[in-house]
Scaffold this active site. Sequence first.
Site, PDB file in Angstrom:
ATOM      1  N   GLY A  93     -32.680 -87.624 -38.230  1.00 21.99           N
ATOM      2  CA  GLY A  93     -33.739 -85.457 -38.901  1.00 21.99           C
ATOM      3  C   GLY A  93     -32.378 -85.263 -38.135  1.00 21.99           C
ATOM      4  O   GLY A  93     -31.201 -85.386 -37.489  1.00 21.99           O
ATOM      5  N   SER A  94     -32.377 -83.842 -37.321  1.00 22.21           N
ATOM      6  CA  SER A  94     -31.749 -83.148 -37.086  1.00 22.21           C
ATOM      7  C   SER A  94     -31.513 -83.579 -35.215  1.00 22.21           C
ATOM      8  O   SER A  94     -30.196 -82.915 -35.055  1.00 22.21           O
ATOM      9  CB  SER A  94     -32.691 -81.426 -36.469  1.00 22.21           C
ATOM     10  OG  SER A  94     -32.281 -80.950 -37.741  1.00 22.21           O
ATOM     11  N   ILE A  95     -31.752 -84.766 -35.065  1.00 17.51           N
ATOM     12  CA  ILE A  95     -30.848 -85.308 -34.055  1.00 17.51           C
ATOM     13  C   ILE A  95     -29.700 -85.284 -33.883  1.00 17.51           C
ATOM     14  O   ILE A  95     -28.980 -85.687 -32.769  1.00 17.51           O
ATOM     15  CB  ILE A  95     -31.714 -86.678 -33.083  1.00 17.51           C
ATOM     16  CG1 ILE A  95     -32.936 -85.791 -32.312  1.00 17.51           C
ATOM     17  CG2 ILE A  95     -30.536 -87.062 -32.438  1.00 17.51           C
ATOM     18  CD1 ILE A  95     -34.096 -87.584 -32.404  1.00 17.51           C
TER      19      ILE A  95
END
Length: 657
Positions: A290-292
């Site tokens: 994800g956005s990590i």
Amino acid sequence: MKRKSINWFKVRIIFLSCILFLCFVSIVGRMFQLQVLKREQLYKLAAQQQHIQIPLVQKRGTVYDYKENELAVSIEVDSVYVDPRKVVDVEKTANELASILQIDREELKQRLKSHRSFEWIQRKISTKEVEQIKALQLPGLSFLKENRRFYPNSQLAAHLVGFVGLDSKGLEGIEYQYDALLNGANQVWTTSRDALGREIAMGKVPFQKEDHYRNIVLTIDKSIQHITETELGRGVEKWGAKGGMAIAMDPLTGKILAMVSYPTFNPNQFIQYRPKSWRNRAISDVFEPGSIFKAFLAAAAMEEKLVRPQDSFFCENGSYTVYDRTIHDTSKHGWLTFQQIIKLSSNIGASKVGEKMGRERFYRYICAFGFGEKTRIGLPGEGKGIVHHPRYWPPVALDTISFGQGISVTGIQLVTALSAIANGGFLMKPYVVEKIMDEKGEGVQSFKPEIVRRVISEETAKKVTALLKTTTEKGGTGEGAVPVGYEVAGKTGTAQKVDSLLGGYSEDRYTSGFMGFAPAEEPKLVLLVVIDEPQGNNYGGVVAAPIFRAIMEKVLSYLHVVPKGTMVVKNELDSAPKKESPGTQPLIDEVRVGKGAGMVMMPDLTGLSMRNALSRMEGKGLIMKVSGNGKVVEQVPRPGTVIERGDICYLKFHSPS
């Protein structure tokens, strides 16, 4: 002419001589066969008939944490066996033993009726069971000393340390990976018997003084591991999640300070848990980050000088169509700077930065950060994730991978890659074994930090750190991850899970995560927290960030990293410095951090009795957990650690014998 008569006597003599000669040759040949050709085979057969050989469980080396606290040890226990020929009453013996040992009665009867001279009844039984069996004085039963593996901290670091089976062979974790080193030399107990199979001399079990086993010292710190396990467990339970993982790493060296998977298990009774509970999620589970993953997009783009923090991108008011897919943002945004894209975690903004990077260039940095390959951490079951070559990417892949979809990683890959940003650009090889010692405690082999490669420049690392700091500032998605008094650089992540049955992404199953490092300017610790399928909320900033904060503030205090803006309040009467003896009231008892949040400094309780120690802690708003009796010999947190009211403190007491 008169024919000469046959001398039949002479013929008979010759015939008998030939027969005797053939018999002699046969005997000699048979003797040659038995004494020369089949010598080894017959020797082994005779030895089997004359001796009983019983393989023994040898002593294994000890597994320690970084400070040489024991995590896995070998203890001497009894095993019970039987000579079935000496059993007088099979029925009675079976009933008595089955009742004490809780084993199948019918199976036990079959062993007692065996024609062999040796049959195991039960191996590695408790002291109580030994006493109960000896009290019965049943004929034919005997006991044998063996070594059993024991894990004194129960569930602590269970997935990392692993466990062994009944035969003392490692099955998981460090126990499996270093099985050959931990195990001593194989030992066999041999006893002689006569022609009727009766034992002639039992002798003593031949445990050698030196088994040439090795002891393993890990890089993890027992206290940091305990803090991480406790806080992760609380978080998973709070959100009703399926599971979770957390990894703490020293970014400068690659040492793993803590590695936690949840749910956990007790390696002393591992058979009572499902095999999936044994899995070390931190290295084996692959998931979409994800956005990590935007942190690594930012590093690649800034290293290539394609983007500056102030550069603006139009974020399409929350909806952006790429080929046949529509990318959405949680909130509608118009124009955002690159810094704001990272701070607010805009998927559309990240997609446009990815488009500017291009497939081949972005793929090169993905590989440089270590994704798509094993980190070689030295643990069994490590996954390498899923990173396809750009030639196999569908048209929308560049956009989706830019915000962490369409790529799968492991937890250890993420924390290792983030460490490269934290330490100035070097990808370090993670490792969990500090050194290997022989049975005398002398070092045999030690492991040092190993640089894999430089990924980005130090200048770029500083710029990316500044970007990640904005995520944890007011208004950022990771605002809830900041411990009081510290600066954190990090990134939140929320990823939909793939629906394996229906295909595509699930609408109600998410992975929530936060990764970061602190202090941001001089990182001492990189920490990753991932929660699998939380219920009620799925945003990484809401679910994982508070767990990150709870772990980080305790660990940083434990590592003596002083918070910014700390004001020490001293007793005005104590103008002159005084020496403190263990257990006396310290000069500093309370501090105020930042804007005045109340905190408590842990006093030194060493040497105090339980009553005095608990009296000292009364009124401080802390939850006290104690073990043992006598005087305080160990405490967590350490003396001088700044902790928050409501935290748990552990005191270990011991009475000198």
